[in-house]
Design a protein around this motif. Sequence first.
Motif, PDB file in Angstrom:
ATOM      1  N   MET A 141       0.727  -1.287   0.126  1.00  0.00           N
ATOM      2  CA  MET A 141      -0.114   0.016  -0.097  1.00  0.00           C
ATOM      3  C   MET A 141       0.972   1.056   0.078  1.00  0.00           C
ATOM      4  N   ALA A 142       2.012   1.356   0.565  1.00  0.00           N
ATOM      5  CA  ALA A 142       2.699   2.342   1.007  1.00  0.00           C
ATOM      6  C   ALA A 142       3.553   2.883  -0.221  1.00  0.00           C
ATOM      7  N   GLN A 143       3.612   4.287  -0.509  1.00  0.00           N
ATOM      8  CA  GLN A 143       4.695   4.885  -1.373  1.00  0.00           C
ATOM      9  C   GLN A 143       5.611   5.510  -0.403  1.00  0.00           C
ATOM     10  N   GLN A 144       6.903   5.640  -1.007  1.00  0.00           N
ATOM     11  CA  GLN A 144       8.007   5.999  -0.053  1.00  0.00           C
ATOM     12  C   GLN A 144       8.694   6.977  -0.827  1.00  0.00           C
ATOM     13  N   PHE A 145       9.226   8.011  -0.137  1.00  0.00           N
ATOM     14  CA  PHE A 145      10.033   9.091  -0.719  1.00  0.00           C
ATOM     15  C   PHE A 145      11.306   9.064   0.120  1.00  0.00           C
ATOM     16  N   PHE A 146      12.530   8.748  -0.508  1.00  0.00           N
ATOM     17  CA  PHE A 146      13.801   8.857   0.121  1.00  0.00           C
ATOM     18  C   PHE A 146      14.484  10.258  -0.386  1.00  0.00           C
ATOM     19  N   PHE A 147      14.846  10.851   0.914  1.00  0.00           N
ATOM     20  CA  PHE A 147      15.609  12.253   0.472  1.00  0.00           C
ATOM     21  C   PHE A 147      16.964  12.026   1.174  1.00  0.00           C
ATOM     22  N   ILE A 148      18.112  12.438   0.593  1.00  0.00           N
ATOM     23  CA  ILE A 148      19.396  12.002   1.039  1.00  0.00           C
ATOM     24  C   ILE A 148      19.884  13.395   1.396  1.00  0.00           C
ATOM     25  N   GLN A 193      18.936  15.099  -3.269  1.00  0.00           N
ATOM     26  CA  GLN A 193      18.350  14.416  -4.242  1.00  0.00           C
ATOM     27  C   GLN A 193      17.131  13.494  -3.447  1.00  0.00           C
ATOM     28  N   GLY A 194      16.156  13.200  -4.299  1.00  0.00           N
ATOM     29  CA  GLY A 194      15.387  12.249  -3.630  1.00  0.00           C
ATOM     30  C   GLY A 194      14.760  11.140  -4.726  1.00  0.00           C
ATOM     31  N   ILE A 195      14.158  10.238  -4.203  1.00  0.00           N
ATOM     32  CA  ILE A 195      13.497   9.012  -5.304  1.00  0.00           C
ATOM     33  C   ILE A 195      12.161   8.827  -4.558  1.00  0.00           C
ATOM     34  N   LEU A 196      11.233   8.756  -5.476  1.00  0.00           N
ATOM     35  CA  LEU A 196       9.841   8.177  -5.008  1.00  0.00           C
ATOM     36  C   LEU A 196       9.679   6.582  -5.581  1.00  0.00           C
ATOM     37  N   ILE A 197       9.102   5.849  -4.425  1.00  0.00           N
ATOM     38  CA  ILE A 197       8.958   4.534  -4.887  1.00  0.00           C
ATOM     39  C   ILE A 197       7.511   4.117  -4.604  1.00  0.00           C
ATOM     40  N   ASP A 198       7.267   3.639  -5.700  1.00  0.00           N
ATOM     41  CA  ASP A 198       5.679   3.345  -5.743  1.00  0.00           C
ATOM     42  C   ASP A 198       5.435   2.199  -4.985  1.00  0.00           C
ATOM     43  N   PRO A 199       4.168   1.915  -4.299  1.00  0.00           N
ATOM     44  CA  PRO A 199       3.579   0.623  -3.864  1.00  0.00           C
ATOM     45  C   PRO A 199       4.066  -0.687  -4.835  1.00  0.00           C
ATOM     46  N   LYS A 200       4.405  -1.677  -4.321  1.00  0.00           N
ATOM     47  CA  LYS A 200       4.564  -3.120  -5.084  1.00  0.00           C
ATOM     48  C   LYS A 200       5.671  -3.019  -5.620  1.00  0.00           C
ATOM     49  N   THR A 201       6.724  -1.967  -5.589  1.00  0.00           N
ATOM     50  CA  THR A 201       8.072  -2.059  -6.136  1.00  0.00           C
ATOM     51  C   THR A 201       8.780  -2.682  -5.190  1.00  0.00           C
ATOM     52  N   VAL A 202       9.279  -3.911  -5.969  1.00  0.00           N
ATOM     53  CA  VAL A 202      10.588  -4.454  -4.978  1.00  0.00           C
ATOM     54  C   VAL A 202      11.755  -3.727  -5.112  1.00  0.00           C
ATOM     55  N   HIS A 203      12.332  -3.455  -3.664  1.00  0.00           N
ATOM     56  CA  HIS A 203      13.419  -2.664  -3.619  1.00  0.00           C
ATOM     57  C   HIS A 203      14.231  -2.754  -2.548  1.00  0.00           C
ATOM     58  N   TYR A 204      15.471  -2.169  -2.386  1.00  0.00           N
ATOM     59  CA  TYR A 204      15.931  -1.947  -1.266  1.00  0.00           C
ATOM     60  C   TYR A 204      17.135  -0.904  -1.563  1.00  0.00           C
ATOM     61  N   ILE A 205      17.601  -0.510  -0.214  1.00  0.00           N
ATOM     62  CA  ILE A 205      18.581   0.750  -0.101  1.00  0.00           C
ATOM     63  C   ILE A 205      19.947   0.262   0.224  1.00  0.00           C
ATOM     64  N   ALA A 206      20.908   0.490  -0.290  1.00  0.00           N
ATOM     65  CA  ALA A 206      22.434   0.121   0.166  1.00  0.00           C
ATOM     66  C   ALA A 206      23.264   1.358   0.051  1.00  0.00           C
ATOM     67  N   ASN A 207      24.020   1.396   1.146  1.00  0.00           N
ATOM     68  CA  ASN A 207      25.300   2.331   1.242  1.00  0.00           C
ATOM     69  C   ASN A 207      26.533   1.454   0.696  1.00  0.00           C
ATOM     70  N   GLU A 208      26.870   1.739  -0.611  1.00  0.00           N
ATOM     71  CA  GLU A 208      27.874   1.140  -1.109  1.00  0.00           C
ATOM     72  C   GLU A 208      29.185   2.093  -1.103  1.00  0.00           C
ATOM     73  N   SER A 209      29.077   3.295  -0.474  1.00  0.00           N
ATOM     74  CA  SER A 209      30.142   4.260  -0.490  1.00  0.00           C
ATOM     75  C   SER A 209      31.143   3.951   0.396  1.00  0.00           C
ATOM     76  N   GLY A 210      32.353   4.894   0.801  1.00  0.00           N
ATOM     77  CA  GLY A 210      32.966   4.751   1.718  1.00  0.00           C
ATOM     78  C   GLY A 210      32.514   5.677   2.955  1.00  0.00           C
ATOM     79  N   LYS A 211      31.314   6.252   2.941  1.00  0.00           N
ATOM     80  CA  LYS A 211      31.103   7.114   3.650  1.00  0.00           C
ATOM     81  C   LYS A 211      29.559   7.044   4.429  1.00  0.00           C
ATOM     82  N   GLU A 212      29.352   7.482   5.575  1.00  0.00           N
ATOM     83  CA  GLU A 212      28.215   7.347   6.355  1.00  0.00           C
ATOM     84  C   GLU A 212      27.182   8.010   5.213  1.00  0.00           C
ATOM     85  N   LEU A 213      25.570   7.385   5.451  1.00  0.00           N
ATOM     86  CA  LEU A 213      24.726   7.768   4.334  1.00  0.00           C
ATOM     87  C   LEU A 213      23.398   7.990   5.548  1.00  0.00           C
TER      88      LEU A 213
END
Length: 121
Positions: free
Chosen positions: A56-63, A83-103
């Motif tokens: 049901m939920a949509q999610q907006f991630f803002f870095i 920058q931000g990204i909107l993820i619609d309901p039912k979208t299979v997803h995950y977030i990762a920190n692949e950088s060398g710094k804190e996110l």
Amino acid sequence: MNMNNYAYNMINKENSKTYKWGDNCDSWVMVDHPNLSVKMESMPSGTKEKMHFHAMAQQFFFILKGRATFYLDDKIESVSKNQGILIDPKTVHYIANESGKELDFLVISQPSTTDDRTTVT
């Protein structure tokens, strides 16, 4: 004058409910209502979330700090500070920190993701 009978409260990391998730990641719950969830989260370098979706939920991630890598269905998106990204309901997803710094980022969910998360194995 408060004409709508809403209570106004200053919200910050010091007075928010906190919890750990994933591999030593932090979350501060700023707003926790059935129709809206706002969290500030922090991920150390080299961490990631489990693949999942919300029915049901949509999610907006803002870095706020760092760079996030989002795995979305069959796409990979890199999202940087302010920058931000909107993820619609039912979208299979995950977030990762692949950088060398804190996110650090905000995640705003509407409606709340409480009882609306299915982990994909």
